[in-house]
Design a protein around this motif. Structure first.
Motif, PDB file in Angstrom:
ATOM      1  N   ASP A 123      45.443  37.557  41.138  1.00  0.00           N
ATOM      2  CA  ASP A 123      44.220  37.660  41.937  1.00  0.00           C
ATOM      3  C   ASP A 123      43.039  36.950  41.298  1.00  0.00           C
ATOM      4  O   ASP A 123      42.043  36.663  41.959  1.00  0.00           O
ATOM      5  CB  ASP A 123      43.864  39.134  42.177  1.00  0.00           C
ATOM      6  CG  ASP A 123      44.933  39.853  42.984  1.00  0.00           C
ATOM      7  OD1 ASP A 123      45.646  39.178  43.759  1.00  0.00           O
ATOM      8  OD2 ASP A 123      45.048  41.080  42.826  1.00  0.00           O
ATOM      9  N   GLU A 124      43.114  36.669  39.998  1.00  0.00           N
ATOM     10  CA  GLU A 124      42.024  35.995  39.296  1.00  0.00           C
ATOM     11  C   GLU A 124      41.992  34.492  39.536  1.00  0.00           C
ATOM     12  O   GLU A 124      41.035  33.824  39.181  1.00  0.00           O
ATOM     13  CB  GLU A 124      42.132  36.247  37.796  1.00  0.00           C
ATOM     14  CG  GLU A 124      41.958  37.691  37.410  1.00  0.00           C
ATOM     15  CD  GLU A 124      42.168  37.915  35.922  1.00  0.00           C
ATOM     16  OE1 GLU A 124      42.349  36.946  35.162  1.00  0.00           O
ATOM     17  OE2 GLU A 124      42.179  39.091  35.529  1.00  0.00           O
ATOM     18  N   TRP A 125      43.042  33.948  40.121  1.00  0.00           N
ATOM     19  CA  TRP A 125      43.144  32.512  40.315  1.00  0.00           C
ATOM     20  C   TRP A 125      42.685  32.114  41.715  1.00  0.00           C
ATOM     21  O   TRP A 125      42.930  32.833  42.671  1.00  0.00           O
ATOM     22  CB  TRP A 125      44.596  32.059  40.117  1.00  0.00           C
ATOM     23  CG  TRP A 125      45.065  32.346  38.724  1.00  0.00           C
ATOM     24  CD1 TRP A 125      45.712  33.448  38.300  1.00  0.00           C
ATOM     25  CD2 TRP A 125      44.850  31.532  37.581  1.00  0.00           C
ATOM     26  NE1 TRP A 125      45.943  33.375  36.945  1.00  0.00           N
ATOM     27  CE2 TRP A 125      45.414  32.205  36.476  1.00  0.00           C
ATOM     28  CE3 TRP A 125      44.232  30.307  37.366  1.00  0.00           C
ATOM     29  CZ2 TRP A 125      45.399  31.686  35.207  1.00  0.00           C
ATOM     30  CZ3 TRP A 125      44.229  29.794  36.096  1.00  0.00           C
ATOM     31  CH2 TRP A 125      44.802  30.480  35.031  1.00  0.00           C
ATOM     32  N   PRO A 126      42.041  30.963  41.821  1.00  0.00           N
ATOM     33  CA  PRO A 126      41.652  30.500  43.164  1.00  0.00           C
ATOM     34  C   PRO A 126      42.897  30.150  43.980  1.00  0.00           C
ATOM     35  O   PRO A 126      43.956  29.855  43.402  1.00  0.00           O
ATOM     36  CB  PRO A 126      40.803  29.255  42.893  1.00  0.00           C
ATOM     37  CG  PRO A 126      41.197  28.797  41.539  1.00  0.00           C
ATOM     38  CD  PRO A 126      41.647  30.023  40.787  1.00  0.00           C
TER      39      PRO A 126
END
Length: 129
Positions: A123-126
Motif C-alpha cells: 500500500d505504500e507504493w504508488p
C-alpha cells in the motif's frame, strides 16, 4: 567467488584478482506486468565504494537490470557492506530487495539505488503507471 594471480598487474596495483560477488535468485513483485518473473541479481563488492574512497564520485547509476533472454541485474555494492549483509541473508531476515532506477527501455533499466528489506507494505507504493 574466485581468487587468483592478476592477469595484468600493470593495469591494477593489486597483484591478485579477487572476485567476491553475491548472487540472489528473486522474483519481481512490481511492476505488475513482470510480477513473479524470475531474476538473478548479482551484487559485486567494490573497494572503491567504501566511504572514504567515494567522496568525489558522480556516478550515473550503480548497476542495471536487463530482461533480454533471462532477467538479470548487475549491481555495485560497497565491499565493507558484505560482512554485515551476509548474516542477515543467511538467517533469512531479508526477504526483499527494492530497486529504484530508470524506466525500462529496450528491455534494460539503470539502477540508482537498492535496499534490502525484511517486509514490504504494498500500500505504500504508488500504482503502476
Amino acid at each position: 567467488m574466485s581468487f587468483g594471480v592478476a592477469r595484468d598487474p600493470q593495469r591494477d596495483f593489486n597483484p591478485y584478482d579477487d572476485y567476491r560477488h553475491l548472487a540472489i535468485q528473486a522474483r519481481f513483485r512490481r511492476p505488475e506486468r513482470l510480477k513473479e518473473k524470475a531474476i538473478e541479481l548479482t551484487f559485486i563488492p567494490d573497494l572503491h565504494l567504501e566511504q572514504e574512497r567515494r567522496r568525489n564520485d558522480r556516478p550515473p547509476r550503480i548497476g542495471f537490470i536487463s530482461l533480454r533472454r533471462e532477467a538479470q541485474g548487475i549491481l555495485s555494492l560497497p565491499a565493507d557492506a558484505l560482512p554485515s549483509l551476509l548474516p542477515m541473508l543467511i538467517g533469512e531476515k531479508f526477504k526483499y530487495v527494492v530497486l529504484h532506477g530508470t524506466a525500462l527501455r529496450y528491455q534494460q533499466a539503470g539502477v540508482h539505488s537498492f535496499r534490502f528489506e525484511m517486509q514490504i507494505n504494498d500500500d505504500e507504493w504508488p500504482p503502476d503507471g
